[in-house]
Scaffold this motif. Sequence first.
Motif: not given
Length: 651
Positions: A46-49, A342-344, A445-449, A463-464
Amino acid sequence: MTATMPIDRSQWDERVRPADDFYRHVNGRWLAEHPVPPEYGAYGAFHEVNEGNQDRLHRLLHAAADDPGAEGSVRHKVGDYFMAGTDEALIAAAGITPLRELLDAIDAVRSAEDARALAPRLERDGIGAYYDIGIAPDFADPSAYLVYVGQGGLGLPDRDYYLKDDERSTQLREAYVAHVATQLANLGVPEADARAAAEAIAAFERRLAEASLTKEQQRDPQLTLNRHTLDELDGLMPRWRLATLVREIGGTQPAVSVDAPDFFRVLDEAISDTPIDVLRHYLRWHVVRAYASSLPPAFEDAAFAFYGALLGGQQEPKPRWKRVLDLASQDIGELVSQLYVDEAFPPAAKDRCEHLVEHLLAAMGTAIRTNPWMTDETRGEALRKLAGFSFKIGYPDRWRDYAALTPEHDSFAANRIRAARFEHDRQFGRLEEPVDTTEWLLPPHIVNAYYHPLLNEIVFPAGILQPPFFWADADDAINYGGIGSVIGHEITHGFDDQGSQFDATGALRNWWTEEDRTEFTRRADVLVEQFNASPVTDDVMVNGRLTLGENIADLGGLAIAYNALQEALHGDRHPIDGMTPDQRFFAAYATIWRTNYTDAYARLLANVDPHAPSHYRANIPMSNFEPFAAAFDVPEGSPMARPAGERARIW
Ligand SMILES: [Zn+2]
């Protein structure tokens, strides 16, 4: 050059057998080569992403600051917030001036009645003193909003920190008192007084802690969702007249929900019999605690030494730009996200994820229809609940309106207070409106759900939706083992020990027959025992009750993702890279959990986090799941294949 591969065997440790510890088998090399970096308490997939997302945002934030575009535009607002946050000279020069008015108002408090009069302002300015007040869908009628009044007012992470008497807890409390004294001294309180004040604050908070619910109790909706009329609320705090305060801050409805009625009775007493100078210090402390991260180094460094290093296990603070980005994600999250998506986040990724979610929902339907332990009555209700699920992927169709919030390049702390007021006004301003079901509770943009029981919805932010969770061009086995199991996890939350108490509309309603509830609980208790038997550190075990909802979700998520994959394969089981689809599925699943922890942070999480350590989140579900044993020829009774009679299976 080797690009990152969905299954990267160079990260494995093949000396560890799959039958003994599949998590280490797949992640051993990675774990050995990725010690927790000094700025983290734990570090994993999760932190890597998140690191990748942050790097991207760092560049975008700089670009926005350099070329902000029109006044009032997204770029302009984000750019000014970022510039004010990273301008260390500006922060040092401002000192505590941004908090001056608030601190002066606290200095002027001469009675409990004065303190009461100040409370609405503290609330709007984002100071979490005494309690927490928020807005959410009504648990009886989720189409309308309701005010939720909750226990709070503590500076330590949980009530238990005040009440445990072992040596480590005692030392932590001493360090806490010293930290509070340091911050008061930073505010200008003479050192001799600061120490005594800090002790009195800790004693005051201890009274609140004694009356607070435990983390496990807080997970119980039957205990924590209590409708009170405003008269009843005043009855809990007759001197403080909490109901009147709720009205003053914008509460317009005849009732609220109170999580811990006894807490408020004790709080009323504690406020009225605490000397007023102690109460003033308590409020000063909570002002500093709320805003230390945007104040000069003396405040920020002290906060890091206690919360970041001692409690959180970090050796050094994150670089300033990352700290500002973390705060921006709280304060102006959907502005930051607009630059990001927009970018990711390409439309093709959204399409593929939608398909995955639909397949996972179908697999959950099969699991409900075919499970051997449910009566048809409960089964029908469960299927209705599943049919009522909605989902969101990537980012909102319509972004939150930030017109009323303009960060400026004048003061970081002032921007944070502006953001707190904006959020307060936004929440209370819509109390009379129907619930906005399009809202996102996490910036995309957060790595979670998450699963939201009151809305009966699952949400997967952009983000995830990236490797190692989601690969735009990998085979299905990889994506079902990665993001598929995450999707399955969130779906299962609708049917875990908490979520299963809410119905298809999100209302708290018991739709279970007694017989089915008993059987569900019996099955869940197997999981509680398995996790209770799992050590976190040499002297701390996993709390199987606190983590039960997440563990049910992991177990169910793995099973329905696996079943969904079997459907998706249409019988095509050809190996890739020497591995069957099932083997690739489980390897992808184990990969997303790779995480190293510092000892201090693992202890903190064991006390407050409803998620178990990653190692167990990977291995325990697989050890209960027969197809895993079959995929790797794991003999029954091995650590990774529990004997049939001891397996947990719910969905
Ligand atoms: Zn979860």
